[in-house]
Design an enzyme around this catalytic site. Structure first.
Site, PDB file in Angstrom:
ATOM      1  N   TYR A 101      62.400 -29.658  -6.275  1.00 46.78           N
ATOM      2  CA  TYR A 101      61.776 -28.932  -5.165  1.00 46.78           C
ATOM      3  C   TYR A 101      60.291 -29.245  -5.152  1.00 46.78           C
ATOM      4  O   TYR A 101      59.636 -29.205  -6.196  1.00 46.78           O
ATOM      5  CB  TYR A 101      61.957 -27.426  -5.348  1.00 46.78           C
ATOM      6  CG  TYR A 101      63.393 -26.953  -5.403  1.00 46.78           C
ATOM      7  CD1 TYR A 101      64.157 -27.135  -6.552  1.00 46.78           C
ATOM      8  CD2 TYR A 101      63.978 -26.316  -4.321  1.00 46.78           C
ATOM      9  CE1 TYR A 101      65.470 -26.700  -6.607  1.00 46.78           C
ATOM     10  CE2 TYR A 101      65.301 -25.868  -4.374  1.00 46.78           C
ATOM     11  CZ  TYR A 101      66.039 -26.066  -5.517  1.00 46.78           C
ATOM     12  OH  TYR A 101      67.343 -25.636  -5.583  1.00 46.78           O
ATOM     13  N   GLU A 102      59.753 -29.493  -3.952  1.00 48.39           N
ATOM     14  CA  GLU A 102      58.366 -29.925  -3.831  1.00 48.39           C
ATOM     15  C   GLU A 102      57.364 -28.906  -4.350  1.00 48.39           C
ATOM     16  O   GLU A 102      56.215 -29.240  -4.637  1.00 48.39           O
ATOM     17  CB  GLU A 102      58.035 -30.287  -2.384  1.00 48.39           C
ATOM     18  CG  GLU A 102      58.166 -29.114  -1.426  1.00 48.39           C
ATOM     19  CD  GLU A 102      58.159 -29.542   0.040  1.00 48.39           C
ATOM     20  OE1 GLU A 102      58.160 -30.744   0.319  1.00 48.39           O
ATOM     21  OE2 GLU A 102      58.182 -28.644   0.907  1.00 48.39           O
ATOM     22  N   LEU A 103      57.786 -27.662  -4.519  1.00 51.02           N
ATOM     23  CA  LEU A 103      56.897 -26.643  -5.066  1.00 51.02           C
ATOM     24  C   LEU A 103      56.508 -26.943  -6.516  1.00 51.02           C
ATOM     25  O   LEU A 103      55.551 -26.367  -7.031  1.00 51.02           O
ATOM     26  CB  LEU A 103      57.564 -25.266  -5.014  1.00 51.02           C
ATOM     27  CG  LEU A 103      57.426 -24.449  -3.734  1.00 51.02           C
ATOM     28  CD1 LEU A 103      57.996 -25.197  -2.547  1.00 51.02           C
ATOM     29  CD2 LEU A 103      58.105 -23.094  -3.882  1.00 51.02           C
TER      30      LEU A 103
ATOM     31  N   THR B 153      53.558 -30.104  -8.087  1.00 52.78           N
ATOM     32  CA  THR B 153      54.127 -30.830  -6.952  1.00 52.78           C
ATOM     33  C   THR B 153      54.087 -32.334  -7.225  1.00 52.78           C
ATOM     34  O   THR B 153      55.046 -33.063  -6.979  1.00 52.78           O
ATOM     35  CB  THR B 153      53.325 -30.502  -5.673  1.00 52.78           C
ATOM     36  OG1 THR B 153      53.540 -29.116  -5.360  1.00 52.78           O
ATOM     37  CG2 THR B 153      53.745 -31.373  -4.501  1.00 52.78           C
TER      38      THR B 153
END
Lengths: 257, 302, 302, 257
Positions: free
Chosen positions: A53-55, A85
Site C-alpha cells: 500500500y502506497e501509505l 511510501t
C-alpha cells in the site's frame, strides 16, 4: 442493486478484479474497489498474495475488521512492514510488484488513463483529484488493471491528459518514452472486460457482463470496439466471492450499486 | 542544556508560518493528518501558501477553500472516501491557484532530494505522462553509466513541515509510528519543522527508544501539545478514523456558501484544539482504540 | 500459509552463496557484523566472492586472508580499533584482489540506487578525489534543472545481503534495532537476503511492532538461528563489543603463517556457531548487558 | 608519556582538537582521537554540541561509560536518533554539519589527505584502509580539521592519492571540481597547529606545541613551511581537559603516547 441477479454492478467488478490476482503475487493495492478486490482474492484463491500500500504498508493478512480506507487502523494492525511510501515505491520501481489496480475518469483505446483534468484545448477544464500513486503503478508494475464505469464520456478516442500511461499511441511507445516494463493488462468496466492485443496494444472486448450486450458496450465506447474472437460472458460473482466481499464492505459503502 | 520549544498552536503557526510560506503537510497520506495545525492556519487567515504533499485528503481542500493557498505541489487533492475536493476543483477551474501535479513517487523524491542536499533525483516513473505539462520540476536525465533515460525530479525544500506525532519531548525528539508516508523526507528537507503531538513526554522516555524517533530534534522549531490533533484522520495508537466527518464534509463543501458555514462552525467559532475536542465530544469515545496490541520490549542497554 | 525459511548456517551459505557471488555484509558498520556467517563462508572455502560494504572491520580482512575474495567494493577495510588490515593490505599489494574504492556515502547510494530500481544516484561528495581512479561506478552528471555538476554513483545489486538481527520469525520478518548503517538499502537492493538472528520468535511477536521490521519478509531467502552471531562486534540488546578479540586479531594476522594458525583455531576446528560459543565461553558473561534500558510500549491496536 | 609535562602528545592533540568545537555546533565525529576530542569539548565549553556519527547515530549526551569505538553500546544508549548512515550523510550533504575531524597517512600543503594508498607511479604501493566517511566529511562539512602525526614521509609536497579533498592545487579548485562548500580549517599535528591562508589556500603554521620548535617542524615537513606572523605556542592541555579526556580514555588506549 439488481434484485434479479442478487448482486450489484460494483460487486461484479470487484469479483472480476479479484480474479486477476494469482496466489503468491505481490499486489500494489489502491483505494476503493481495488482494495476490496485484493481482500476478496486474498480470502479465496490467493491466500499468499502480499499487499503493498502506497501509505507505506505491507500486509500478508487481511485486516481483522472491515475497512473503508487503506489508512484505517485495522489495516495497519499486524502488518508485515510499516515503512515509508518510498519503500513501497522502491519495490514497485525495482520490478517486484506483479500487479496493481487503478481507476480513472477517462480511458482511451490504448489504455491511457486520465484522473487529472478533462477539457482544455479551448474548452473549459474540469479538474479531478490527480495521480496519487496511479501514474507510478501504471509505469512500474509488471501489469496493471483498470477499473471504471463504462460511459461514452469516459471511453474517449484520446484522453485529454495522460495521468497514467497505457500504451501511448500503440506498440513500442512505452519503450520509446523510457518506460522499462508494464502496461495495462485488462480494463474491467460496468459492462464488460477488455484485454489488450499484444500486436497493436489496442483494447479488445474479451467478455460481456451478464445483462450487458455488445451493442450496449459499442454505444458507450467512443471508438469502434474491437471484439475478441473468443468473446465470452463474464462469470457472475460466486457465492464465495460475494460472501467475502460483503464481509469487507458490510455497509455496502463501496459496492451498494 | 537545550531550550524548550513547547508553545501554543497559535504561537507556532504565527511564528513559523508567515504568509507566502511553502508547507509540507499531510505527509503520512491518510493517517496522522495535522488537521489542528491546518485549522489554525485558516483561523489566522494565512495567505499565499504553497502546499506540498502526496495524497492530502480534505485538509488541502479546506485550506484552499479558506483562501490561504496560492500554489499546490501534490499528487492528489480530494476526499479519499468520496473523491472530488470541491474547493480544490473550483479554485483550479477559476484559476485562483496554480497546481504542479506530481505522483506519489515524484513528490516523495522531490522532498528526498531536498533531504539529501542534491538538486534532483532520478526515477523511472511519469515518463510519457502529461505530469510534465504543468510541473517544471519534472524533466529527464540520461544515466551516465547505462545511457538509459530516467525521469528527473527537482528538489523541493519546504519552508516548514508540519507533522503530527504520538509523543514528543519539549525539544522536538518525538516518537512516530504507523505507516510513515513521506514524513521522514519532508522533515529532513524542510527548513523548519512544527511537531504537533498527542502527548508531551520526557526526553528520557523518548531516548529509551531512539530508533522510533522521527527526525533529529535539533531540526525542530516548535513543539505543540495537540491531543486529537489529527482528527478526523486516524492516529495509530490513539484513535480510529472518523469516516462520518469526511462523508459529511463532501456535502458541506459542495458550494462556496455551504463551505462558508462549515468554516464558521469548525474554524472561527472554535478558538483552540481544546474547544475542538469539546465540540467533537461524542466522537472521542466512539473512535477510541478498543483492540489494543502492545509491542514487545526492546533493550538498548550496555 | 508461507513456508519456513529456517535452516542451518551451513545450508544457508551453501544454498544461497555460490562461488563468485557478490555479497553485502558488515552493513551496520561497527555493530552487528555477521561474523558467524562470514566464518561459515570461510569454512566452506568459497572462492571468487565480491564483498560490498562500508566500514567492514575485520570480517572483510578475514575473508580476504582465507582466499575467498576476488573483488572488494568498500569504503574502508581494516580493523577499527587498530587500523591496518594485514590480509587486505597483502592481497592488494600482491594484486590478488581488485578494489573499487568508495566512501561511506557513495557505497550507501550505490545500494540505495539498487534498492530504488534506478541505475544511478547523484550526490555532492567525492568530486575532486581520486576515488574515481579505480572505481568505474563513479562518474559525474549534470543536474537538468540547475546545471550543477554532481557526482553520479552507479547502482550495485548484490546477489545476497547477509545481515545479523536480534530476532526474526521463520519467514524472514525480523526486528533490528541500534544504528542501522546501510542495512536497509542493502536488503532492499539484494537479490537474496540471509538473515542470521540471535533469536527465532513468533510472527505474532514481530508483527506487533511492524515499524521495527528490517525489510519485507517476502524478500528473505534464509533465516538462521545464530546466537552470538555478531561476536566480537557488539549487538544492541544482546552483548557488548569484545575489544580484546580485535586487538588480538591484529597480532594474529600480521603474517600469513600467523593467520593460518588463527584460521585453523577459529574456523576449521570450530564446526558451528554452537561450538564457537563454547570456545568463547568466558567472554559471554563478561560482555553481557548489565545496564538495561527498556523501551516504552507502543500500541498498534484499532 | 612525557613525565615532565604531565601529558602525552596525543593528549595535547585531542585537547587542541576539542577547542575547535564551539557550543551548539553540529559535529560529525570520526573514530579514535576525534571521538575523544568531541567528548572533551562536550564536557567543557560545548555542552550543547550535537554529535553525528556515520554509523547512523545522533547524540546530544556523552556516553555514560568510556568507549573505545563509536559502535560501543554506551554510545547508542539514550541517543537522540538511531537511523541510517544515509540520514547522517544527508545532514552533512545538506550543509547542516559545522565541523568534522579526520586523520590521515599523507597530507600536502593544500590540505589534501590520503588514507588510501602511498606509492604508485612505478614505485611499490602500500595499501591503507581507505576513505570510510573521510572523503564525505572533507567534501561536505562546512569545515574540517585534520589530525595527524608530523613526519616528513607524511607531510609531502603532493599526496600520492587524494582520498579527502583539501584545496586541491589552490584557490578556486574546490569550486572548479564541483564541491559546494567546505575545506580544511586546521591541521593539528604532533608538533604544532596549522591554519590555511584564505588567499592561497596554503597551510600556515599558527602555533608550535610546547617542547617543539619551528626548526623541528620545518625538518619534518616536505615543503618550505610558511609561518604565520601571529605564530604562538599551543596552549598545553588544561587540567579540566586532561581530566575529561582521562575519564573517556581511562586505559590510555588512544592517548597513551
Amino acid at each position: 442493486m439488481d434484485i434479479d441477479t442478487g448482486y450489484t454492478q460494483s460487486e461484479l467488478m470487484v469479483a472480476a478484479a479479484s480474479r486477476q490476482i494469482a496466489d503468491g503475487e505481490v499486489v500494489f493495492v489502491g483505494m476503493r474497489l481495488p482494495l476490496l478486490g485484493f481482500l476478496v482474492a486474498k480470502s479465496l484463491q490467493a491466500p499468499n498474495a502480499v499487499g503493498v500500500y502506497e501509505l507505506g504498508i505491507i500486509r500478508e493478512m487481511v485486516a481483522p475488521e472491515p475497512i473503508l480506507t487503506m489508512g484505517d487502523l485495522p489495516n495497519l494492525y499486524r502488518s508485515q512492514w510499516l515503512a515509508d511510501t518510498r519503500d513501497t515505491m522502491s519495490l514497485l520501481q525495482q520490478g517486484l510488484v506483479d500487479v496493481s489496480f487503478i481507476g480513472g475518469a477517462q480511458v482511451d483505446r490504448f489504455g491511457n488513463l486520465n484522473t487529472t483534468q478533462t477539457g482544455g484545448d479551448g474548452t473549459a477544464i474540469t479538474r479531478l483529484p490527480g495521480s496519487g500513486g496511479a501514474c507510478d503503478l501504471a509505469c512500474l508494475a509488471h501489469r496493471h488493471i483498470i477499473i471504471m464505469a463504462h460511459e461514452k464520456r469516459r471511453f474517449v478516442p484520446r484522453v485529454d491528459y495522460i495521468t497514467s500511461p497505457g500504451y501511448g499511441d500503440g506498440k513500442g511507445w512505452r519503450e520509446s518514452v523510457g518506460l522499462i516494463r508494464g502496461g495495462p493488462a485488462a480494463v474491467i468496466t460496468t459492462l464488460g472486460v477488455f484485454i489488450f492485443d499484444p500486436e497493436t496494444c489496442e483494447m479488445v472486448l474479451a467478455s460481456v457482463h451478464p445483462g450487458a450486450t455488445v451493442d450496449m458496450i459499442a454505444e458507450q465506447t467512443g471508438w469502434p470496439v474491437r471484439i475478441s474472437t473468443y468473446l465470452s460472458q463474464t462469470d457472475p460473482p460466486t457465492r464465495q466471492e460475494l460472501s467475502a466481499l460483503r464481509r469487507f464492505d458490510p455497509e455496502r459503502y463501496w459496492t451498494g450499486k | 542544556m537545550a531550550t524548550s520549544k513547547l508553545m501554543s498552536m497559535a504561537d507556532a503557526v504565527s511564528r513559523w508560518v508567515p504568509d507566502g510560506s511553502s508547507i509540507a503537510l499531510g505527509t503520512t497520506l491518510e493517517t496522522a493528518i495535522p488537521f489542528a495545525a491546518g485549522h489554525e492556519l485558516m483561523r489566522q487567515g494565512k495567505k499565499g501558501l504553497t502546499l506540498i504533499g502526496p495524497i492530502s485528503d480534505i485538509l488541502f481542500d479546506q485550506l484552499i477553500g479558506a483562501g490561504c493557498v496560492q500554489r499546490v505541489q501534490a499528487a492528489w487533492v480530494g476526499n479519499v472516501i468520496t473523491g472530488v475536493g470541491y474547493n480544490f476543483r473550483r479554485a483550479v477551474e477559476e484559476q485562483r491557484i496554480v497546481v504542479e501535479d506530481h505522483s506519489n513517487l515524484t513528490v516523495s523524491l522531490a522532498l528526498q532530494a531536498g533531504a539529501m542536499g542534491v538538486t534532483f533525483l532520478p526515477c523511472r516513473t511519469a515518463l510519457g505522462s502529461d505530469l510534465y505539462m504543468t510541473n517544471p520540476g519534472l524533466k529527464t536525465v540520461v544515466c551516465p553509466f547505462t545511457g538509459q533515460k530516467h525521469a528527473a525530479v527537482a528538489a523541493i525544500v519546504p519552508d516548514v513541515a508540519i507533522v503530527h506525532v504520538q509523543r514528543s519531548d519539549v525539544f522536538g525528539s518525538a516518537h512516530a509510528w504507523g505507516n510513515m508516508g513521506i514524513s521522514r523526507e519532508a522533515c529532513m528537507a524542510s527548513r523548519h519543522i512544527i511537531l504537533t503531538a498527542e502527548e508531551i513526554v520526557s526526553t528520557e522516555l523518548i531516548t529509551r527508544d531512539p530508533n522510533r524517533i522521527l527526525t533529529p530534534g535539533f531540526k525542530v522549531s516548535a513543539v505543540v501539545h495537540a491531543p486529537w490533533g489529527a482528527h478526523p484522520s486516524p492516529m495509530p495508537g490513539c484513535y480510529n478514523r472518523d469516516h462520518a466527518v469526511f462523508i459529511d464534509y463532501q456535502k458541506q463543501s459542495r458550494t462556496p456558501e455551504l463551505f462558508a458555514s462549515w468554516t464558521e462552525k469548525w474554524i472561527h467559532t472554535v478558538s483552540s484544539i481544546h474547544e475542538y475536542v469539546a465540540c467533537i465530544g461524542n466522537a472521542c469515545s466512539r473512535l477510541s482504540i478498543t483492540h489494543h496490541d502492545i509491542t514487545e520490549p526492546v533493550d538498548y542497554g550496555y
